[in-house]
Design an enzyme around this catalytic site. Structure first.
Site, PDB file in Angstrom:
ATOM      1  N   ASP A   1       0.843  -1.190   0.000  1.00  0.00           N
ATOM      2  CA  ASP A   1       0.000   0.000   0.000  1.00  0.00           C
ATOM      3  C   ASP A   1       0.882   1.245   0.000  1.00  0.00           C
ATOM      4  OD1 ASP A   1      -2.573  -1.226   2.253  1.00  0.00           O
ATOM      5  OD2 ASP A   1      -2.381  -1.389   0.101  1.00  0.00           O
TER       6      ASP A   1
ATOM      7  N   LYS B   1      -3.799   2.714  -2.663  1.00  0.00           N
ATOM      8  CA  LYS B   1      -4.965   3.547  -2.937  1.00  0.00           C
ATOM      9  C   LYS B   1      -4.869   4.782  -2.064  1.00  0.00           C
ATOM     10  CE  LYS B   1      -7.354  -0.129  -1.896  1.00  0.00           C
ATOM     11  NZ  LYS B   1      -6.444  -1.222  -2.240  1.00  0.00           N
TER      12      LYS B   1
ATOM     13  N   MET C   1      -8.750   7.230   9.117  1.00  0.00           N
ATOM     14  CA  MET C   1      -9.067   7.682   7.761  1.00  0.00           C
ATOM     15  C   MET C   1     -10.200   8.697   7.782  1.00  0.00           C
ATOM     16  SD  MET C   1      -8.914   3.934   5.912  1.00  0.00           S
ATOM     17  CE  MET C   1     -10.142   3.274   7.050  1.00  0.00           C
TER      18      MET C   1
END
Length: 243
Positions: free
Chosen positions: A31, A52, A167
Site C-alpha cells: 500500500d 490507494k 481515515m
C-alpha cells in the site's frame, strides 16, 4: 503468502516477523500507507505498488486480489504489505477470503495499528481510570456504495469513552457534527495526529466545536488519526517531558 502489517510507519515499529517475511519475499505488494521509510528498504525490483489514496492513484481491490492469486500460483513467496494492521480497516479480511476461495495458503502477521500507536505517540492514553473505561475504533471512510452508514454515532456519543477515528480527515466536518447532534458536548477535547511515528509527525488539538477550523488552518492531511474524548486533555502535562 503472508499478509503483513507494517505498523504506523516507523521502520523500528515493524515486528521482527514482519521484517523477516519482507526480506525473504520474492514479491512485495504494498500500500501507500507503510510510508517511504519502510517501502524504501525493499529492493525496487521486488516491490509492486498497489496502493490507494483518496483523490490520487488507485489500484482496484479486484486487481490486487487476482494478482495475489496469480503470483502464488507461480510459486512466488509473496508478501502483501499493508499499513497498520491488516485486519483493522485494512481490507485484509477481503483478501484472505479471496485467497481461501482460490485454495491459496496464507498467514497473517499482525502489525501495530495506528489506532493505538497514534494516540500513544501524541502522549494521549486511549483509556484512563479517571476519564475513559472504553475505547471505540471507527472508520471515517466507509464504503461509498453503502446506502446508509453502519456507524451509529448516537450510540458512540453515549458511551462516554474514547473514540478513535481512522481515515477520517476528509469526513471530519460530518462526524463531528453528527456527534454534536447526538448529544456529545461541544467542548470535548479532540486531537488530530498526522503521520504518526514518522519524522514529520504533527498533532493538532481543539474541541468538537473547533477542530474542523483547526485542521483547516494547520493544513492537516491524511494519513491522520482523530482522537475524541477527555483523555486528549491528558496530553498537556506529559508533553513537557516526553522525548
Amino acid at each position: 503468502m503472508s499478509l503483513v502489517g507494517s505498523g504506523p510507519g516507523d521502520p523500528e515499529l515493524l515486528t521482527v516477523k514482519a521484517r523477516r517475511r519482507i526480506d525473504a519475499a520474492d514479491v512485495v505488494l504494498h500500500d501507500k500507507l507503510p510510508g517511504p521509510e519502510i517501502i524504501d528498504t525493499i529492493p525496487e525490483a521486488k516491490r509492486e505498488d498497489v496502493g490507494k489514496r483518496a483523490g490520487g492513484e488507485r489500484t482496484s481491490q479486484e486487481y490486487t486480489n487476482e494478482r495475489l492469486v496469480e503470483l502464488a500460483r507461480e510459486g512466488k513467496d509473496v508478501v502483501r504489505l499493508k499499513g497498520g494492521d491488516p485486519f483493522v480497516f485494512g481490507r485484509g479480511g477481503e483478501e484472505t477470503s479471496h485467497l481461501a476461495a482460490n485454495g491459496i495458503d496464507f498467514e497473517v502477521v499482525p502489525g501495530i495499528s495506528s489506532a493505538l500507536a497514534a494516540p500513544e505517540l501524541a502522549g494521549i492514553p486511549t483509556t484512563h481510570r479517571e476519564h475513559a473505561s472504553s475505547v471505540s475504533f471507527v472508520t471515517g471512510h466507509e464504503d461509498p456504495t453503502k446506502e446508509e452508514s453502519a456507524v451509529n454515532w448516537e450510540a458512540l456519543a453515549a458511551t462516554g469513552g474514547t473514540l478513535v477515528v481512522l481515515m477520517g480527515v476528509g469526513k471530519l466536518p460530518d462526524y463531528t457534527a453528527a456527534l454534536r447532534e447526538a448529544g456529545m458536548e461541544s467542548d470535548v477535547p479532540v486531537a488530530l495526529v498526522e503521520r504518526a511515528s514518522r519524522p514529520d509527525q504533527r498533532v493538532a488539538t481543539g474541541t468538537l466545536d473547533t477542530i474542523v477550523d483547526v485542521a483547516e488552518r494547520k493544513g492537516i492531511e491524511p494519513p491522520a488519526v482523530t482522537v475524541i474524548g477527555q483523555v486528549v486533555g491528558e496530553r498537556e502535562q506529559p508533553r513537557e517531558v516526553e522525548r
